[in-house]
Motif scaffolding. Structure first.
Motif: not given
Ligand code: MLT
Length: 407
Positions: A7, A121-122, A124, A144-146, A153-156
């Motif tokens: 990460n 970690t999953d 939002r 926690r992000t891609d 960052y993807q996922g935030l």
């Protein structure tokens, strides 16, 4: 074979303030005769208040005699400091916070960075944009992000703070679990009203979410109608944790002392929906990984709440706020649109060009260091942040140099 936490490889370059320091060092090396003025990182420049210094000295003397020496203290901080905090910073303002809900620490940076460890970690995660980079980077490190794409960052979930919404983000359209808020804001200097905070608290209660509320700049609020703590809002005890610091109000950036308030009513949930007290989780984490702040530093922090300490801190804050007013007025006179600087030590300035371009212009032409807004997120592009933490003389000199450079 020892493997890394991959990460970390998602993280963008270095920490913002390290990036700036590198550029400034390169400029200084190339221009050794030029004296630069630093209005970048929000680091205080004035001496510790006399009341704190006296308490600090007296506590060091206690450590010098076997009879009064102290070894390990309570991990959560000494009772004398936790009680002074609960009474003066919360109960005096009608916020129902007990001393045993206060965790003394060595910095709001560490606490805002570490708190996310308590959660899955999953979840939002919602962060403001622009944002204090610690909130984002620590969630990236935790996985926690891609990947990074198009400046994010993807996922935030990014909560945009723009001119259009007065730099106070709207509630997210989707459901999020962990929400970072910071008021008075770093970097924009914007503040949130009671009604705006109430909407966030209501949202968190409806969504079983948790708000991490960073109030490190609370002491700079001048408007008596603005809330200083999220715990002034009804229901916040169930859904919010608040971070405070002695760094900016009392000049403890090099001394290190801060605290985090975790109310016992605050709950987070197991995957089967069972409620768990966040206080118990943080207490477990804190006592495992931290041995609190040194006794003399806690005594120095306690002195902030003495009669002399209070007066001296008021004067310190007023000194920096005079600088803030001067910067804001000066930059406005030069035709820039500014926010902040009224209830915060930061002034957020729309430059009419790229953030790093404006940063380089001020560094190269005026020898003044600011912070490029783009370093705080996509919505910071086009802005710079100027900090009021310096001497009045240097602030005036910096403004005169900027005026000359931009003329
Ligand atoms: C800032 O300049 O944003 C602050 O100094 C950062 C901090 O307090 O860690």
């Amino acid at each position: 074979m020892i493997k890394i936490n991959e990460n970390f490889q998602k993280l963008q370059a270095s920490y913002l303030f390290s990036d700036i320091a590198k550029r400034v060092a390169a400029y200084e090396q190339a221009n050794p005769q030029k004296k630069i003025i630093k209005l970048g990182i929000g680091d205080v420049t004035r001496a510790l208040p006399d009341a704190c210094v006296k308490a600090f000295h007296a506590a060091v003397d206690e450590m010098a005699a076997d009879a009064s020496f102290r070894g390990y203290g309570p991990e959560q901080g000494y009772g004398f400091l936790r009680e002074a905090i609960a009474k003066n910073d919360f109960q005096a303002r009608g916020a129902n916070i007990d001393a045993d809900e206060v965790f003394v620490s060595d910095g709001a940076k560490c606490d805002t960075g570490n708190f996310q460890e308590l959660f899955s970690t999953d979840i939002r995660v919602a962060v403001p944009d622009p944002v204090y980079p610690v909130y984002v980077d620590t969630n990236v490190m935790a996985g926690r992000t891609d990947t990074w794409s198009d400046g994010r960052y993807q996922g935030l979930v990014y909560l945009e703070s723009t001119k259009e919404n007065g730099f106070v983000p709207d509630l997210p359209q989707e459901s999020v679990d962990l929400i970072y808020l910071c008021f008075p804001n770093n970097p924009t200097g914007a503040t949130a009203t009671r009604e705006q905070l109430r909407q966030w608290v209501d949202y968190a209660r409806e969504n079983k979410a948790l708000i991490l509320f960073d109030a490190a700049y609370e002491a700079f609020i001048q408007d008596p109608d603005l809330p200083r703590s999220i715990f002034e809002i009804e229901g916040a005890r169930e859904v919010a944790v608040e971070f405070r610091s002695f760094s900016k109000n009392a000049g403890f950036t090099g001394t290190r002392c801060a605290y985090t308030v975790v109310p016992k009513d605050c709950m987070a949930y197991t995957s089967s929906g069972e409620a768990v007290a966040v206080h118990a989780l943080w207490n477990r984490r804190h006592t495992t990984k931290f041995n609190s702040v040194s006794y003399p530093v806690q005594r120095a922090a306690e002195a902030v709440f003495s009669e002399q300490g209070r007066e001296q801190i008021k004067a310190l804050v007023a000194y920096y706020m005079d600088n803030a007013r001067y910067i804001r007025e000066h930059m406005s006179k030069l035709g820039y649109s500014c926010i902040g600087g009224e209830n915060s030590p930061y002034i957020w300035i729309e430059g009419g060009m790229g953030s790093w371009e404006f940063f380089d212009l001020l560094l190269n032409e005026a020898g003044v260091v600011c912070t490029p807004g783009a370093g705080f997120g996509k919505c910071g592009e086009g802005y710079i942040r100027i900090s009021a933490f310096n001497s009045a003389e240097k602030v005036k000199d910096a403004m005169a140099r900027i005026e000359q450079a931009l003329r």
